[in-house]
Write an enzyme that holds these catalytic residues in place. Structure first.
Site, PDB file in Angstrom:
ATOM      1  N   ASP A 197      17.247  20.969  44.946  1.00 58.71           N
ATOM      2  CA  ASP A 197      16.685  20.310  46.123  1.00 58.71           C
ATOM      3  C   ASP A 197      16.329  18.887  45.688  1.00 58.71           C
ATOM      4  OD1 ASP A 197      14.292  20.503  44.724  1.00 58.71           O
ATOM      5  OD2 ASP A 197      13.181  21.517  46.325  1.00 58.71           O
ATOM      6  N   THR A 219       9.629  23.601  40.985  1.00 58.36           N
ATOM      7  CA  THR A 219       9.150  24.603  40.023  1.00 58.36           C
ATOM      8  C   THR A 219      10.255  25.492  39.482  1.00 58.36           C
ATOM      9  OG1 THR A 219       8.791  26.163  41.827  1.00 58.36           O
ATOM     10  CG2 THR A 219       6.908  24.777  41.188  1.00 58.36           C
ATOM     11  N   HIS A 243      18.278  41.892  29.055  1.00 57.89           N
ATOM     12  CA  HIS A 243      17.661  43.059  29.697  1.00 57.89           C
ATOM     13  C   HIS A 243      17.975  43.170  31.185  1.00 57.89           C
ATOM     14  CE1 HIS A 243      14.276  43.617  26.455  1.00 57.89           C
ATOM     15  NE2 HIS A 243      15.479  43.434  25.934  1.00 57.89           N
ATOM     16  N   HIS A 287      19.206  49.438  29.226  1.00 53.07           N
ATOM     17  CA  HIS A 287      18.943  48.505  30.323  1.00 53.07           C
ATOM     18  C   HIS A 287      19.908  48.685  31.496  1.00 53.07           C
ATOM     19  CE1 HIS A 287      16.186  46.530  27.641  1.00 53.07           C
ATOM     20  NE2 HIS A 287      17.148  46.385  26.741  1.00 53.07           N
ATOM     21  N   CYS A 291      14.743  23.207  41.364  1.00 53.03           N
ATOM     22  CA  CYS A 291      13.830  22.652  42.377  1.00 53.03           C
ATOM     23  C   CYS A 291      12.587  22.162  41.651  1.00 53.03           C
ATOM     24  CB  CYS A 291      13.539  23.646  43.493  1.00 53.03           C
ATOM     25  SG  CYS A 291      12.543  25.084  43.056  1.00 53.03           S
TER      26      CYS A 291
HETATM   27  C1  RB5 Z   1       9.406  20.834  47.115  1.00 51.44           C
HETATM   28  O1  RB5 Z   1       8.299  19.991  47.300  1.00 51.44           O
HETATM   29  C2  RB5 Z   1       8.997  22.054  46.322  1.00 51.44           C
HETATM   30  O2  RB5 Z   1       8.226  22.894  47.114  1.00 51.44           O
HETATM   31  C3  RB5 Z   1      10.226  22.773  45.813  1.00 51.44           C
HETATM   32  O3  RB5 Z   1      10.999  21.908  45.040  1.00 51.44           O
HETATM   33  C4  RB5 Z   1       9.992  23.968  44.925  1.00 51.44           C
HETATM   34  O4  RB5 Z   1       9.110  23.679  43.884  1.00 51.44           O
HETATM   35  C5  RB5 Z   1       9.662  25.218  45.620  1.00 51.44           C
HETATM   36  O5  RB5 Z   1       9.557  26.313  44.978  1.00 51.44           O
END
Ligand code: RB5
Length: 144
Positions: free
Chosen positions: A8, A67, A98, A133, A65
């Site tokens: 993203d 996180t 696993h 597994h 993204c």
């Molecule tokens: C975008 O601001 C953020 O929410 C997205 O990149 C991600 O971290 C969502 O899990």
């Protein structure tokens, strides 16, 4: 091996360097977007990677993204996909050994590119162990 990648806006900064890294390691990389860092919704790009891998057009998927969590959650909703956010090479190895994971979510905001490169290399070079597994992964697959 063919690898699909998408991000993203928050992961976009690491997407092209990661494509270059994987290409340098000899992998065929398919870029599923986006083309710039304009704001987009991460579920749309997690879905793209999930559907591409599930269709057999790529062997593995890499999603980035902010996180690594949301985009992996989205990819994992596609039947046939076992996706997780991964923040260390150790977890990347265990996810393959696993869980027979086929899509990872990386953090473009909280994990340095160099660490993510090690994670991706481990993800792409580690085999599923099978054995005890295998039945557990079959149970995961039966939830699709
Ligand atoms: C975008 O601001 C953020 O929410 C997205 O990149 C991600 O971290 C969502 O899990």
């Amino acid at each position: 091996m063919r690898v699909a990648i998408a991000s993203d806006h928050a992961g976009f900064i690491q997407k092209q360097p990661m494509i270059d890294y994987m290409t340098g390691l000899g992998y065929e990389v398919i870029d599923l977007g986006p083309e710039n860092d304009d704001r987009v919704d991460y579920p749309d790009f997690g879905e793209k990677v999930g559907r591409y891998v599930a269709a057999g057009n790529a062997d593995r998927g890499v999603c980035i993204c902010g996180t690594g969590i949301g985009i992996a959650v989205a990819a994992g909703k596609i039947p046939g996909i076992r996706a997780s956010s991964i923040t260390s090479p150790e977890f990347a190895a265990l996810f393959r050994q696993h869980n027979d994971g086929n899509v990872i979510g990386l953090s473009g905001r909280f994990v340095d590119l160099e660490v993510n490169e090690e994670i991706v290399k481990t993800f792409l070079t580690t085999d599923f162990e099978g054995g005890r597994h295998a039945g557990r992964v079959e149970k995961i697959n039966a939830l699709d």
